[in-house]
Design a protein around this motif. Structure first.
Motif, PDB file in Angstrom:
ATOM      1  N   ILE A  39      -6.583   1.216   4.130  1.00 21.82           N
ATOM      2  CA  ILE A  39      -5.471   1.010   3.204  1.00 21.82           C
ATOM      3  C   ILE A  39      -4.182   1.095   4.014  1.00 21.82           C
ATOM      4  N   GLU A  43       3.070  -3.139   3.010  1.00 25.36           N
ATOM      5  CA  GLU A  43       2.373  -4.425   2.956  1.00 25.36           C
ATOM      6  C   GLU A  43       1.867  -4.799   4.343  1.00 25.36           C
ATOM      7  N   ALA A  61      -6.358  -3.497  -0.712  1.00 28.58           N
ATOM      8  CA  ALA A  61      -4.969  -3.367  -1.161  1.00 28.58           C
ATOM      9  C   ALA A  61      -4.968  -2.874  -2.600  1.00 28.58           C
TER      10      ALA A  61
END
Length: 662
Positions: A39, A43, A61
């Motif tokens: 993770i 972004e 995500a």
């Protein structure tokens, strides 16, 4: 199947992310029961996602915190990749489900802001420094022996040597000195250009790969008439083709570097290129002086080392061969995975536990040192400043002094030290600026950024930060003093006057304020010329609220101007109009429209009848010079109440427009 969830601040093509990707790749190769997922708190870079998944690491995500915590709950192990940044620290302070938690530190950990703190080690079920220097830090050595043995181990950051397999030297006519990485002084040695240029080597070429402040480096090289010696290549993904051109790897980093187990250094050593380094950060334990490379202690020694390896090609071969053999045996993701996989399996024998920041998951809270933050109540509005201080531990005490001390001498001394912060601590990764960009309404972080910018000579930017600091609750009187000093340097009399007015109220006996007031008056006397306002025998002033609807305000201004322009003594009148909350150009356009309406509707050319002058922001002393010349204030229905509160107009006679008609 053992599910390992990696959590990283930013999945990109930087060193920590590459190390994570490489370790998961070889970990799964060595043990097919291990499944790696990742993770990214920010972004992710699509190129990094592709690299991760090509190595067998699944990218996820989550759509929100609930989904993220569900993934954490489902994982057998959570493996955090740590370097100091506000996103990661915020994550560690959040409420997480019970976990088996590993923290792998990708920093040397001994210089602020990239510090390995006791709270971080206490929070983890297992803590992993990524180089021997970090493993030997006091924060690790001072743990109780049984705790250290149970929960701390050293695993090198992991380079994927498949990336640099079978590099063959490419023929070239120059003597090439390589550098790969961030081209910024938050990492590289501040004298990189000058000490490289000083090396007396015919046909030398310094090949620099990476992004950063390239323009500044080029400017420095140009000033030394050495620009032709430097070849800036930008970001290079295919590093093997570049390394094949290197004769030597010149990798001098700044003194407070957070470099730990630098992958690029491992890669060039694996390729047989001898490095020249300074003993800073984790680098000091990566290169063995005169065996796998050269370790230097000064700029002069660095230039000498370059010359020495140029004149001694056999020595380059010896050091390069040793570096290659050492890297094969010690570095690389396969070696790291062989150490990390047993740690994964060992932790599986322990239960998942709930973590709470600052509460040791092992050991006793009574054994922990007491911090000032434990006994001082920090208002919630300064949570960002508190978090930043927690992230740097006790390595830069000037910040906690600035936040909590009540001794003005201590505060001034701490703030001065903050103003002189290193590039890394102030503007670099994990530094004050990065935290203020995350906690944008924290007054103390704004103060510290202002001090740092002022220390760099960026006074205008500093003044803006001081103003924000006050707006966001940092209202200790010294902040107004810093603001006043910045305003004086910029000759901004309006801001200076406001700051001095506040200081006169807060610290009436602070002598430097009185001295500055005298300097301000001299400045005002020289710049505030009442003749610019075309004052006459009778001067009226109005304070329109320019935010009101144009039609409504326009009719009211038209009535005032028409009344004064048709007054029997109009040649003796000047109308002053306050423009506090509108740009002067916009006010002029608005009044031009009013004048045009009067000309078209009333056949009244006001330019021949009355003088109108606009007044922008004035300081108290300027108002004190002007007010005795004002006959009275004309009240409006649409008045700027804020301006009236700020301007000392209480002694002026007020007139309604109807009374002027008579």
């Amino acid at each position: 199947m053992l599910k390992i969830l990696h959590i990283i601040d930013f999945l990109c093509l930087g060193g920590a992310a590459r190390s994570m990707i490489a370790i998961s790749k070889y970990s799964s190769r060595l043990d097919e029961q291990l499944q790696h997922q990742v993770i990214s708190l920010k972004e992710a870079d699509p190129s990094a996602v592709e690299l991760a998944e090509s190595g067998g690491m699944k990218f996820i995500a989550p759509v929100d915190v609930i989904a993220r915590n569900q993934l954490i709950s489902e994982a057998d192990l959570v493996h955090i990749h740590y370097w100091n940044n506000p996103q990661m620290f915020s994550f560690l302070h959040s409420e997480l489900p019970p976990t088996r938690l590993i923290i792998w530190f990708h920093v040397s950990g001994d210089s602020a802001p990239q510090v390995i703190t006791r709270d971080l080690i206490n929070y983890a079920d297992f803590a992993i420094p990524c180089n021997p220097h970090s493993y030997d830090l006091p924060v690790v050595r001072q743990l109780a022996p049984e705790i250290r043995q149970k929960k701390v181990g050293m695993v090198y950051d992991a380079a994927d040597f498949e990336r640099v397999q079978n590099i063959q030297p490419q023929p070239h006519d120059t003597f090439n000195v390589g550098y790969m990485g961030a081209l910024a002084f938050s990492k590289m040695h501040p004298e990189y250009i000058s000490m490289s240029a000083k090396a007396n080597i015919p046909g030398v070429k310094f090949i620099l790969c990476g992004g950063g402040n390239i323009n500044l480096l080029q400017q420095q090289a140009s000033e030394l008439n050495s620009l032709a010696k430097f070849d800036f290549r930008g970001f290079v993904e295919d590093i093997s083709s570049v390394i094949s051109e290197f004769d030597v790897y010149g990798y001098p980093l700044c003194e407070d570097t957070y470099a730990a187990a630098e992958l690029n250094l491992q890669e060039v050593m694996y390729a047989g290129i001898p490095p020249i380094v300074f003993p800073h950060g984790g680098i000091k334990k990566l290169v063995i002086d005169n065996y796998t490379g050269l370790v230097v202690n000064s700029e002069f020694e660095y230039s000498q080392a370059l010359e020495y390896l140029y004149h001694n090609p056999q020595e380059r071969l010896r050091l390069g061969k040793n570096a290659q053999q050492y890297a094969e045996q010690i570095f690389g993701a396969e070696n790291a995975a062989k150490q990390l996989n047993p740690i994964y399996h060992r932790l599986m024998a322990t239960p998942k536990r709930t973590k709470q920041w600052s509460i040791p998951v092992d050991g006793s809270l009574l054994d922990e040192p007491v911090s000032v933050l434990d006994v001082v109540d920090i208002p919630a509005q300064f949570e960002g400043a508190k978090t930043f201080i927690e992230s740097i531990g006790d390595t830069a005490p000037q910040f906690i002094t600035s936040l909590t001390s009540e001794d003005i001498n201590q505060l001034f001394a701490a703030d001065e030290k903050i103003a002189n912060s290193s590039t890394l601590l102030g503007l670099g990764e994990g530094g004050v600026v990065q935290y203020v960009n995350h906690y944008r309404q924290d007054g103390y972080l704004r103060l510290w950024v202002g001090l740092i910018l002022e220390g760099q000579g960026k006074t205008s930017d500093a003044m803006e930060q001081f103003i924000h600091s006050i707006q966001f609750g940092c209202t200790h009187w010294r902040v107004f003093w810093y603001l006043a000093q910045a305003a004086e340097r910029l000759q901004d009399t309006a801001v200076l006057q406001q700051a001095l007015d506040k200081l006169s109220h807060l610290v009436p006996n602070f002598a430097p304020v009185q001295e500055m007031k005298e300097r301000l008056q001299t400045l005002l006397d020289s710049e505030f010329d009442l003749s610019n306002l075309n004052l006459k025998e009778i001067n009226y002033i109005i304070f329109p609220d320019w935010t009101q609807p144009e039609d409504e305000l326009g009719l009211e201004l038209q009535q005032v101007i028409q009344t004064l322009a048709t007054h029997p003594e109009s040649e003796k009148l000047t109308l002053l109009i306050n423009t506090r909350n509108i740009a002067t150009e916009d006010a002029e356009m608005f009044l031009s429209s009013v004048a045009m309406n009067l000309l078209m509707e009333e056949d009244l050319d006001i330019s021949a009848k009355i003088d109108i002058s606009l007044i922008d922001k004035l300081g108290d002393m300027q108002w004190q010079s002007l007010l005795p010349r004002i006959y009275g204030r004309i009240t409006l229905n649409n008045e700027d109440e804020t301006a009236l509160e700020q301007v000392p107009v209480s002694k002026l006679q007020s007139y309604q427009i109807d009374s002027l008609m008579n």
